[in-house]
Design an enzyme around this catalytic site. Structure first.
Site, PDB file in Angstrom:
ATOM      1  N   GLU A  15      -4.525   3.232   6.345  1.00 14.37           N
ATOM      2  CA  GLU A  15      -4.384   3.025   4.897  1.00 14.37           C
ATOM      3  C   GLU A  15      -4.977   4.229   4.151  1.00 14.37           C
ATOM      4  OE1 GLU A  15      -5.238  -0.868   3.343  1.00 14.37           O
ATOM      5  OE2 GLU A  15      -5.958  -0.045   1.442  1.00 14.37           O
TER       6      GLU A  15
ATOM      7  N   SER B 148     -10.853  -0.367   3.127  1.00 15.52           N
ATOM      8  CA  SER B 148     -10.218  -0.654   4.418  1.00 15.52           C
ATOM      9  C   SER B 148      -9.536   0.597   4.946  1.00 15.52           C
ATOM     10  CB  SER B 148      -9.171  -1.762   4.252  1.00 15.52           C
ATOM     11  OG  SER B 148      -9.835  -2.961   3.961  1.00 15.52           O
TER      12      SER B 148
ATOM     13  N   ARG C  53       0.787  -1.236   0.000  1.00 16.52           N
ATOM     14  CA  ARG C  53       0.000   0.000   0.000  1.00 16.52           C
ATOM     15  C   ARG C  53       0.818   1.284   0.000  1.00 16.52           C
ATOM     16  NH1 ARG C  53      -2.307  -3.508  -1.318  1.00 16.52           N
ATOM     17  NH2 ARG C  53      -4.165  -4.478  -0.449  1.00 16.52           N
TER      18      ARG C  53
HETATM   19  C1  LIG Z   1     -15.341  -0.214  -1.719  1.00 19.56           C
HETATM   20  C2  LIG Z   1     -13.835  -0.050  -1.765  1.00 19.56           C
HETATM   21  C3  LIG Z   1     -13.027  -1.168  -1.942  1.00 19.56           C
HETATM   22  C4  LIG Z   1     -11.643  -1.033  -1.993  1.00 19.56           C
HETATM   23  N1  LIG Z   1     -10.873  -2.147  -2.172  1.00 19.56           N
HETATM   24  C5  LIG Z   1      -9.525  -2.023  -2.224  1.00 19.56           C
HETATM   25  C6  LIG Z   1      -8.691  -3.181  -2.410  1.00 19.56           C
HETATM   26  O1  LIG Z   1      -9.156  -4.306  -2.569  1.00 19.56           O
HETATM   27  N2  LIG Z   1      -7.351  -3.008  -2.422  1.00 19.56           N
HETATM   28  C7  LIG Z   1      -6.781  -1.780  -2.275  1.00 19.56           C
HETATM   29  O2  LIG Z   1      -5.542  -1.682  -2.296  1.00 19.56           O
HETATM   30  N3  LIG Z   1      -7.544  -0.660  -2.102  1.00 19.56           N
HETATM   31  C8  LIG Z   1      -8.884  -0.751  -2.090  1.00 19.56           C
HETATM   32  N4  LIG Z   1      -9.660   0.372  -1.911  1.00 19.56           N
HETATM   33  C9  LIG Z   1      -9.019   1.691  -1.691  1.00 19.56           C
HETATM   34  C10 LIG Z   1      -8.838   2.547  -2.975  1.00 19.56           C
HETATM   35  O3  LIG Z   1      -9.755   2.196  -4.001  1.00 19.56           O
HETATM   36  C11 LIG Z   1      -7.419   2.414  -3.492  1.00 19.56           C
HETATM   37  O4  LIG Z   1      -6.496   2.899  -2.533  1.00 19.56           O
HETATM   38  C12 LIG Z   1      -7.167   3.182  -4.797  1.00 19.56           C
HETATM   39  O5  LIG Z   1      -5.841   2.951  -5.186  1.00 19.56           O
HETATM   40  C13 LIG Z   1      -7.398   4.673  -4.667  1.00 19.56           C
HETATM   41  O6  LIG Z   1      -7.413   5.223  -5.984  1.00 19.56           O
HETATM   42  P1  LIG Z   1      -8.100   6.633  -6.242  1.00 19.56           P
HETATM   43  O7  LIG Z   1      -7.975   6.944  -7.683  1.00 19.56           O
HETATM   44  O8  LIG Z   1      -9.476   6.643  -5.685  1.00 19.56           O
HETATM   45  O9  LIG Z   1      -7.130   7.588  -5.430  1.00 19.56           O
HETATM   46  P2  LIG Z   1      -7.528   8.769  -4.410  1.00 19.56           P
HETATM   47  O10 LIG Z   1      -8.274   8.202  -3.262  1.00 19.56           O
HETATM   48  O11 LIG Z   1      -8.145   9.879  -5.148  1.00 19.56           O
HETATM   49  O12 LIG Z   1      -6.080   9.195  -3.920  1.00 19.56           O
HETATM   50  C14 LIG Z   1      -5.286   8.303  -3.150  1.00 19.56           C
HETATM   51  C15 LIG Z   1      -3.851   8.816  -3.185  1.00 19.56           C
HETATM   52  O13 LIG Z   1      -3.340   8.683  -4.514  1.00 19.56           O
HETATM   53  C16 LIG Z   1      -2.881   9.941  -4.984  1.00 19.56           C
HETATM   54  N5  LIG Z   1      -3.141  10.027  -6.420  1.00 19.56           N
HETATM   55  C17 LIG Z   1      -4.324   9.931  -7.077  1.00 19.56           C
HETATM   56  N6  LIG Z   1      -4.148  10.069  -8.400  1.00 19.56           N
HETATM   57  C18 LIG Z   1      -2.817  10.265  -8.589  1.00 19.56           C
HETATM   58  C19 LIG Z   1      -2.001  10.516  -9.735  1.00 19.56           C
HETATM   59  N7  LIG Z   1      -2.488  10.594 -10.984  1.00 19.56           N
HETATM   60  N8  LIG Z   1      -0.658  10.678  -9.545  1.00 19.56           N
HETATM   61  C20 LIG Z   1      -0.124  10.622  -8.306  1.00 19.56           C
HETATM   62  N9  LIG Z   1      -0.833  10.398  -7.181  1.00 19.56           N
HETATM   63  C21 LIG Z   1      -2.172  10.226  -7.330  1.00 19.56           C
HETATM   64  C22 LIG Z   1      -3.665  10.972  -4.194  1.00 19.56           C
HETATM   65  O14 LIG Z   1      -2.979  12.218  -4.161  1.00 19.56           O
HETATM   66  C23 LIG Z   1      -3.746  10.301  -2.837  1.00 19.56           C
HETATM   67  O15 LIG Z   1      -2.563  10.499  -2.100  1.00 19.56           O
HETATM   68  C24 LIG Z   1     -11.067   0.255  -1.864  1.00 19.56           C
HETATM   69  C25 LIG Z   1     -11.890   1.378  -1.702  1.00 19.56           C
HETATM   70  C26 LIG Z   1     -13.262   1.242  -1.655  1.00 19.56           C
HETATM   71  C27 LIG Z   1     -14.131   2.452  -1.506  1.00 19.56           C
END
Ligand SMILES: Cc1cc2nc3c(=O)[nH]c(=O)nc-3n(C[C@H](O)[C@H](O)[C@H](O)COP(=O)(O)OP(=O)(O)OC[C@H]3O[C@@H](n4cnc5c(N)ncnc54)[C@H](O)[C@@H]3O)c2cc1C
Length: 311
Positions: A303, A233, A184
């Site tokens: 996380e 999570s 992560r």
């Molecule tokens: C229902 C649900 C289930 C999930 N299941 C999982 C799972 O199975 N495994 C898991 O690992 N996670 C899971 N997640 C968490 C989440 O989806 C992940 O962490 C995902 O990687 C976040 O992506 P995001 O685009 O929403 O990023 P955001 O939440 O928008 O941002 C997260 C971080 O990434 C950075 N970021 C975003 N875009 C960029 C970019 N283009 N360049 C650089 N940095 C960037 C942001 O600045 C921030 O620090 C889950 C979430 C939910 C709601």
């Protein structure tokens, strides 16, 4: 005392952003709608960026004028403070949303922009028989956010990365980087905006990969409280254990502060039962973390990322 809720964008910075992005620069808008928890105060500016050149220009602006900024993906791993985010919130779209899947020398190669949806990417890659892509299915993030987080399940995206391209304020044109990937998190520079990636998977039987992906998605529906806004999570799993198990053991399932609730279905999820604030969620997280530490001597690590101003 400095007012942390006051915008850091002066009129000339606002005008410069407007000049670069036109109506795609918006000011003083709440961020709740852009986060899966549906929580978050206003950003000084939200910049919807559609091209590499626009990203370079806006990063250049932040660099020149020393304006703080934050890149938002799908907002599925974020607790945004009730006071919002000072500076510019970047959202990628347009040419950053592409997904191209090809079969090359026994591999399935996926080229995707940072704002592409992982749901779409995994579905398309699975139909070409990309072995292992099922581990990334059901993660509601963007490609950039998933890369930044090294998101996954039993296998993580880092395992499949062949190339990662970023843009930064000091080097605004896209360039390749080779970060290391850990549970992560990654060694991606804190000011690197992921622009696009190339992923490579072994090629297998598309029917088998799709069936495996379907099983995973069904399992998620059974075990995750997807009917309420959440951010997945909240805590990382400690070595050799599950954060959800520890939280369940302290009897926190169903516990509420304001509109925030520890999900009765999955103890590592906090759900927004309606009107939850960032302080409700933060207080509940702190309470759970303290009780787990007292009972088991385990310091749970977050996380979810906290961003912005917590009032
Ligand atoms: C229902 C649900 C289930 C999930 N299941 C999982 C799972 O199975 N495994 C898991 O690992 N996670 C899971 N997640 C968490 C989440 O989806 C992940 O962490 C995902 O990687 C976040 O992506 P995001 O685009 O929403 O990023 P955001 O939440 O928008 O941002 C997260 C971080 O990434 C950075 N970021 C975003 N875009 C960029 C970019 N283009 N360049 C650089 N940095 C960037 C942001 O600045 C921030 O620090 C889950 C979430 C939910 C709601």
């Amino acid at each position: 005392m400095v007012d942390v809720l006051q915008s850091v964008l002066d009129p000339t910075a606002r005008a410069a952003l407007r000049e670069t992005l036109g109506e795609r620069a918006r000011f003083d808008e709440p961020l709740g709608p852009y986060a899966s928890w549906k929580i978050g105060g206003p950003a000084d500016a939200i910049a919807d960026i559609e091209t590499t050149q626009e990203l370079a220009d806006v990063l250049g602006l932040t660099h020149k004028r020393k304006i703080p900024w934050f890149v938002l993906g799908s907002g599925s791993n974020l607790l945004i403070g009730d006071g919002g985010i000072r500076g510019i919130v970047l959202r990628l779209a347009g040419e950053f949303a592409f997904i191209k899947v090809e079969e090359e020398e026994g591999m399935v190669v996926v080229r995707a922009g940072a704002s592409a949806s992982m749901a779409l990417l995994t579905t398309q890659a699975a139909s070409h028989g990309a072995v292992g892509v099922d581990s990334l299915a059901g993660i509601p993030g963007s490609v950039g956010g998933v890369l930044r987080m090294n998101a996954g399940t039993d296998r993580e995206i880092g395992e499949f990365v062949r190339e990662a391209w970023v843009q930064t304020p000091s080097k605004p044109q896209p360039h390749a980087v080779t970060p290391q990937y850990f549970y992560r998190h990654t060694t991606l520079a804190h000011d690197a905006v992921v622009a696009r990636v190339v992923l490579a998977f072994e090629r297998g039987d598309p029917h088998a990969v799709r069936a495996q992906m379907q099983r995973r998605l069904v399992r998620r529906k059974e075990t995750q409280p997807l009917q309420f806004p959440n951010a997945g999570s909240c805590f990382r799993n400690p070595p050799g254990d599950k954060a959800g198990r520890l939280i369940e053991e302290i009897g926190a399932k169903g516990r509420r502060i304001g509109g925030a609730e520890v999900s009765p279905l999955h103890a590592n999820f906090i759900v927004n039962r309606g009107g939850a604030t960032a302080s409700d969620v933060a207080s509940l997280l702190a309470e759970v973390r303290r009780e787990v530490a007292e009972r088991f001597g385990v310091e749970l690590e977050l996380e979810v990322h906290f961003v912005g101003v917590f009032t």
